[in-house]
Design an enzyme around this catalytic site. Structure first.
Site, PDB file in Angstrom:
ATOM      1  N   THR A 216       0.856  -1.190   0.000  1.00  0.00           N
ATOM      2  CA  THR A 216       0.000   0.000   0.000  1.00  0.00           C
ATOM      3  C   THR A 216       0.890   1.237   0.000  1.00  0.00           C
ATOM      4  O   THR A 216       1.979   1.214   0.575  1.00  0.00           O
ATOM      5  CB  THR A 216      -0.871  -0.006   1.277  1.00  0.00           C
ATOM      6  N   ARG A 244     -14.708  -6.446   0.029  1.00  0.00           N
ATOM      7  CA  ARG A 244     -14.034  -6.106   1.294  1.00  0.00           C
ATOM      8  C   ARG A 244     -13.518  -4.661   1.257  1.00  0.00           C
ATOM      9  O   ARG A 244     -12.911  -4.233   0.289  1.00  0.00           O
ATOM     10  CB  ARG A 244     -12.876  -7.072   1.534  1.00  0.00           C
ATOM     11  N   GLY A 246     -11.062  -1.972   3.203  1.00  0.00           N
ATOM     12  CA  GLY A 246      -9.975  -1.907   4.190  1.00  0.00           C
ATOM     13  C   GLY A 246      -9.960  -0.571   4.914  1.00  0.00           C
ATOM     14  O   GLY A 246     -10.893   0.232   4.830  1.00  0.00           O
ATOM     15  N   GLY A 267      -0.711  -1.774   6.575  1.00  0.00           N
ATOM     16  CA  GLY A 267      -0.677  -2.981   7.392  1.00  0.00           C
ATOM     17  C   GLY A 267      -2.015  -3.695   7.366  1.00  0.00           C
ATOM     18  O   GLY A 267      -2.783  -3.564   6.401  1.00  0.00           O
ATOM     19  N   GLY A 269      -5.466  -4.075   7.605  1.00  0.00           N
ATOM     20  CA  GLY A 269      -6.524  -3.077   7.611  1.00  0.00           C
ATOM     21  C   GLY A 269      -7.551  -3.256   8.705  1.00  0.00           C
ATOM     22  O   GLY A 269      -8.009  -2.277   9.313  1.00  0.00           O
TER      23      GLY A 269
END
Ligand code: ASP
Length: 348
Positions: A216, A244, A246, A267, A269
């Site tokens: 990310t 999904r 995050g 990291g 989420g």
């Protein structure tokens, strides 16, 4: 005599207390501008071959130079974080834009957010499938919409009304992420068996699939006008379930900026969201008079578990902090005084 002794010791005690407080706080020199960026946190093996390691350093340096140019030339923090993240979105090494991870359906669903600390204006998107630079669409939402957050079809529909560049979903495909997804699919039972709650000391999914959450990207900046901004962009987690969402586009979780600080997370989420992590860092500073380092350290050690996350942040004085409780985080920073950091691991 006794009275004057107690006055002297009182004065001494007071001076020592004040001195002690000053020792604990960050230097309060005001930087003209400051920028930090990340390219994901997680278990990054120190055995990374030199050539690949160099590619990461080059990618971080390039994005840093682009964002720093904006700030050096008097551009806004918002423009700087958008330009920095756009460059990282185009770099296939990172899990954002081109190079995004695959969902369980073998597609790419992208999330992004941007926030202006001086106005609390924000734009966020989740489930994008055809927007080349999600951060730019987030900026568009922030600048032009009366809403903050669009999802799925609504987000794509919003993009239709703008000039942002569109691509086929395949554009985001990279061989490396495809192989990673196939490995994750083979171990898919781990995903579905994972309960998202765990006992202390219990292994997490990341103990088996190390690079599930890598890459990310995010940026935070302070500009010459004293304004703060944060932006984050991601493909999410490898093999994530369709739909999904995050932490990245959830304002206050993965992305946050106000008058105190600008923060971008990376990291796991779900853990970052549960602890409303980015906002907690800013609030911890504001409510406790803590420094940026102290606030970030509080969230990483008192709220999150080892291996969960990393953060980059800048405060209104231009103090920068980049910390993680993972083995590594791709990160870089630069300020107007020329202090520069480009790092992957804790000690280099
Ligand atoms: N935080 C991201 C997510 O959970 C993943 C990452 O930081 O790499 O979607």
């Amino acid at each position: 005599m006794i009275r004057s002794l107690s006055i002297i010791s009182g004065v001494l005690l007071f001076s020592l207390t004040v001195w002690g407080c000053e020792q604990n706080s960050s230097p309060q020199t005001q930087k003209e501008w400051a920028l930090a960026l990340h390219g994901g946190a997680g278990t990054i093996s120190q055995d990374l071959p030199d050539t690949i390691r160099q590619q990461y350093y080059d990618g971080l340096e390039q994005a840093l130079a682009i964002g720093a140019d904006v700030l050096r030339n008097g551009g806004s923090a918002l423009d700087a974080v958008e330009a920095t993240v756009r460059d990282l979105e185009d770099n296939p090494l990172f899990n954002a834009g081109r190079g995004s991870v695959f969902t369980s359906e073998g597609k790419h669903e992208l999330d992004a957010a941007i926030m202006d600390g001086s106005t609390l204006a924000a734009g966020a998107l989740t489930g994008l499938t055809t927007v080349r630079h999600p951060v730019t669409l987030a900026r568009h939402v922030k600048d032009n919409s009366r809403h903050i957050f669009f999802s799925g079809h609504g987000a794509e529909d919003y993009a239709d009304q703008t000039e942002v560049e569109r691509v086929d979903n395949d554009f985001f495909h990279t061989e490396r992420r495809y192989e990673q997804w196939q490995r994750a699919q083979e171990r898919a039972h781990l995903n579905t068996e994972h309960s998202w709650t765990r006992e202390p000391g219990e292994k997490t999914i990341y103990d088996w699939i190390e690079d599930l959450k890598f890459g990310t990207v995010g940026a935070v900046a302070l500009d010459r006008e004293g304004k703060l901004a944060a932006a984050t962009s991601t493909g999410g987690m490898t093999n994530k379930q369709f739909g999904r969402v995050g932490d990245v586009p959830i304002i206050g979780s993965g992305t946050f900026a106000n008058h105190v600080a600008a923060i971008s997370a990376t990291g796991w989420g779900e853990q970052i969201m549960r602890n409303v992590s980015a906002n907690t860092i800013a609030n911890y500073m504001e409510f406790n008079g803590a420094t940026l380092d102290e606030a970030m350290n509080f969230v990483l050690t008192q709220r999150l578990d080892p291996g969960d996350a990393g953060f980059i942040a800048v405060d209104s004085n231009g103090n920068l902090s980049m910390q993680m409780n993972t083995a590594g985080m791709f990160r870089a920073s630069l300020d107007s005084e020329g202090n520069k950091v480009v790092m992957i691991w804790e000690d280099e």
